[in-house]
Design a protein around this motif. Structure first.
Motif, mmCIF file in Angstrom:
data_model
loop_
_atom_site.group_PDB
_atom_site.id
_atom_site.type_symbol
_atom_site.label_atom_id
_atom_site.label_comp_id
_atom_site.label_asym_id
_atom_site.label_seq_id
_atom_site.Cartn_x
_atom_site.Cartn_y
_atom_site.Cartn_z
ATOM 1 N N LEU A 72 17.412 101.538 5.608
ATOM 2 C CA LEU A 72 16.209 102.295 5.915
ATOM 3 C C LEU A 72 15.028 101.794 5.104
ATOM 4 O O LEU A 72 13.886 101.749 5.591
ATOM 5 C CB LEU A 72 16.451 103.785 5.636
ATOM 6 N N VAL A 73 15.270 101.416 3.855
ATOM 7 C CA VAL A 73 14.208 100.865 3.017
ATOM 8 C C VAL A 73 13.794 99.490 3.521
ATOM 9 O O VAL A 73 12.604 99.200 3.698
ATOM 10 C CB VAL A 73 14.656 100.785 1.540
ATOM 11 N N ARG A 74 14.768 98.642 3.770
ATOM 12 C CA ARG A 74 14.456 97.272 4.201
ATOM 13 C C ARG A 74 13.713 97.248 5.532
ATOM 14 O O ARG A 74 12.831 96.405 5.750
ATOM 15 C CB ARG A 74 15.738 96.442 4.266
ATOM 16 N N SER A 75 14.053 98.173 6.437
ATOM 17 C CA SER A 75 13.379 98.197 7.740
ATOM 18 C C SER A 75 11.959 98.733 7.627
ATOM 19 O O SER A 75 11.113 98.436 8.481
ATOM 20 C CB SER A 75 14.177 99.039 8.733
ATOM 21 N N ALA A 76 11.680 99.521 6.591
ATOM 22 C CA ALA A 76 10.331 100.073 6.410
ATOM 23 C C ALA A 76 9.408 99.097 5.702
ATOM 24 O O ALA A 76 8.183 99.187 5.838
ATOM 25 C CB ALA A 76 10.405 101.376 5.604
ATOM 26 N N ALA A 77 9.978 98.164 4.945
ATOM 27 C CA ALA A 77 9.193 97.227 4.143
ATOM 28 C C ALA A 77 8.732 96.040 4.988
ATOM 29 O O ALA A 77 9.279 95.786 6.067
ATOM 30 C CB ALA A 77 10.031 96.738 2.965
ATOM 31 N N PRO A 78 7.744 95.300 4.511
ATOM 32 C CA PRO A 78 7.335 94.080 5.225
ATOM 33 C C PRO A 78 8.497 93.100 5.336
ATOM 34 O O PRO A 78 9.324 92.988 4.422
ATOM 35 C CB PRO A 78 6.221 93.521 4.335
ATOM 36 N N ALA A 79 8.577 92.413 6.464
ATOM 37 C CA ALA A 79 9.651 91.446 6.668
ATOM 38 C C ALA A 79 9.636 90.403 5.553
ATOM 39 O O ALA A 79 8.585 89.920 5.145
ATOM 40 C CB ALA A 79 9.486 90.764 8.026
ATOM 41 N N GLY A 80 10.827 90.086 5.061
ATOM 42 C CA GLY A 80 10.950 89.065 4.031
ATOM 43 C C GLY A 80 10.767 89.562 2.619
ATOM 44 O O GLY A 80 10.778 88.753 1.683
ATOM 45 N N THR A 81 10.616 90.861 2.418
ATOM 46 C CA THR A 81 10.446 91.391 1.064
ATOM 47 C C THR A 81 11.665 91.053 0.205
ATOM 48 O O THR A 81 12.798 91.295 0.615
ATOM 49 C CB THR A 81 10.241 92.916 1.103
ATOM 50 N N ALA A 82 11.420 90.513 -0.961
ATOM 51 C CA ALA A 82 12.513 90.141 -1.856
ATOM 52 C C ALA A 82 12.372 90.766 -3.238
ATOM 53 O O ALA A 82 13.267 90.635 -4.067
ATOM 54 C CB ALA A 82 12.578 88.623 -1.983
#
Length: 497
Positions: A221-231
């Motif tokens: 849920l966090v990864r899908s809400a963040a900008p693509a490629g966030t590391a």
């Protein structure tokens, strides 16, 4: 705090319906929420707290208040603090203890404020996709406050943090997920996991009996809400009373699972120790051995923010409704973030922030910047949205590979001969030209989850245009055309894109 989460959201353009539903919501909230209804706190007017206007388009209809210590230098950190339901910015300012540490450690404090025009009980609408997703509603208003503070106070974009209580904690969790490129750390006090809910009914489910998802499901849920490629992810503190019957302690466990998964670390604490006020601290280290996630469990504490009135160095705040005398959460959170100067974030270099940062030109996919030279600088770091994206040996830089028709925020820092970067400049926004429309066919439910639409009163409306789409369910299907960033129109008769 004030009434923790009674949360019917009223679309601002539907005032007549809103008036009727507001009365119904207040009645329902009185039954559903522990502690009864508390009167709305006074509007922010405490000495030292100043209202700030003109901070952007403000799509979430919020107010911005700030406390800035005297003679605060450029390049200081910034803390954003979100109140709970029925509270106000001045209430949180007066009780939470954050102004004490703004003075002691030297940082600017921004306190966003919502109102009954947005929500019957003045809650931040953390459960509404149209208010909590990146680039939308209240979430975007808070993001615009950060930009305003950076420009007005010279805050360091690498050291921006956010904290909140209850409904403010729910919004904090969502902001950390949606804007990991903006916030270096967060603190969630008596709140649910990020994007646990997308409606009023699921908000209550999250509060009282959060879904028992796996760490990977919560992290997704966090990864899908963040900008693509966030590391790179913010460091997160979680505060929870074991006797909280409004936001149940299970929320802290699910939050722990969510953020440890995002960091790629396990759910077994690296260490556990006892603190004052019946508090147990569990820490979860990243690969470098630094705590990435902290969980503070307060034995016997009910729903509220932990404060500890007194004059000791680790004491703060004052008691009140939902401000509970246990331990100073603001003190421990500030130290976790490294605001005391001895913690986690490196101090900036000695060179001043560059002046005169401006957008020289833009195309569909590029943004060119220029700024004034800083004596002694051997190079410059360029930051987009708080993340370093490049360097330059001159006072000009062109950022490439950008999306058409999109706004990007930039700051620049001077680098000295030792390689240390100084504080960042005031921010500028570059908006690329052009826009490529896209089409999306899905159920109203899926459109809402994706942020292309929002739900109000069981009905669905297209984000941006506000066009009616019918019932909020999985059986009603529409095609939406995105004609601009954050703007969708119904295109069932044919989508040009």
């Amino acid at each position: 705090m004030g009434q923790p989460y009674p949360p019917l959201r009223f679309t601002k353009s539907r005032r007549l319906v809103a008036g009727i539903r507001r009365r119904l919501t207040a009645a329902a909230g009185a039954l559903a929420l522990a502690g009864g209804l508390v009167a709305l706190g006074p509007q922010a007017s405490a000495a030292g707290l100043t209202q700030v206007s003109g901070f952007g388009s403000n799509p979430g209809n919020l107010s911005m208040y700030a406390y800035v210590p005297d003679a605060l230098p450029a390049g200081a950190p910034l803390v954003v603090a979100l109140h709970g339901c029925t509270q106000s910015a001045s209430d949180y300012y007066a009780h939470s203890g954050w102004p004490t540490f703004a003075d002691r450690y030297g940082f600017a404090l921004v306190l966003p404020q919502t109102s009954s025009a947005n929500n019957a009980n003045s809650c931040f609408n953390w459960f509404e996709p149209g208010d909590s997703a990146r680039g939308q509603g209240e979430a975007l208003s808070i993001r615009q406050m950060v930009d305003k503070a950076v420009a007005q106070y010279g805050s360091d974009t690498r050291r921006v943090y956010i904290t909140g209580l209850s409904a403010g904690a729910g919004m904090t969790a969502n902001m950390l997920a949606a804007y990991p490129d903006v916030f270096a750390g967060g603190s969630i006090a008596s709140g649910p996991p990020a994007f646990c809910a997308n409606s009023v009914s699921t908000a209550y489910t999250c509060m009282y009996s959060p879904p028992d998802r796996s760490p990977a499901q919560w992290g997704a849920l966090v990864r899908s809400a963040a900008p693509a490629g966030t590391a790179s992810w913010p460091r997160v503190a979680i505060w929870q009373g074991t006797a909280d019957t409004t936001v149940r302690p299970a929320n802290a466990t699910e939050l722990r699972d969510q953020w440890t998964d995002v960091w790629g670390i396990g759910q077994t604490p690296s260490r556990t120790r006892s603190l004052s006020g019946g508090t147990t601290l569990s820490e979860y280290d990243d690969a470098s051995g630094r705590p990435a996630v902290q969980v503070y469990s307060l034995s016997g504490m009910a729903h509220g923010l932990a404060v500890d009135p007194g004059s000791g160095p680790d004491q703060c705040g004052s008691t009140g409704t939902y401000y509970l005398d246990t331990i100073c959460s603001s003190y421990h959170t500030a130290r976790f973030w490294g605001l005391d100067g001895a913690g986690q974030e490196p101090a900036p270099g000695s060179l001043p922030a560059p002046a005169g940062l401006a957008v020289a030109s833009v195309t569909d996919t590029t943004a060119s910047l220029r700024w004034d030279a800083v004596p002694g600088a051997v190079s410059y770091e360029i930051h987009r949205g708080g993340t370093k994206v490049g360097g330059a040996s001159s006072t000009a830089y062109t950022d490439t590979g950008l999306a058409p028709g999109t706004a990007y925020g930039y700051t620049v820092a001077a680098v000295d001969a030792s390689g240390a970067a100084g504080p960042v400049s005031a921010a500028v926004t570059a908006t690329t030209t052009g826009y490529t429309p896209t089409c999306h066919t899905a159920s109203n439910y899926d459109h809402t989850v994706a942020g292309r639409a929002y739900k109000s009163g069981g009905l669905t409306y297209a984000t941006g245009s506000g066009q009616a789409m019918g019932l909020w369910n999985t059986f009603t299907t529409h095609t939406l055309e995105q004609t601009a960033p954050g703007h969708y129109v119904v295109a069932d008769s044919g989508c040009p894109a």
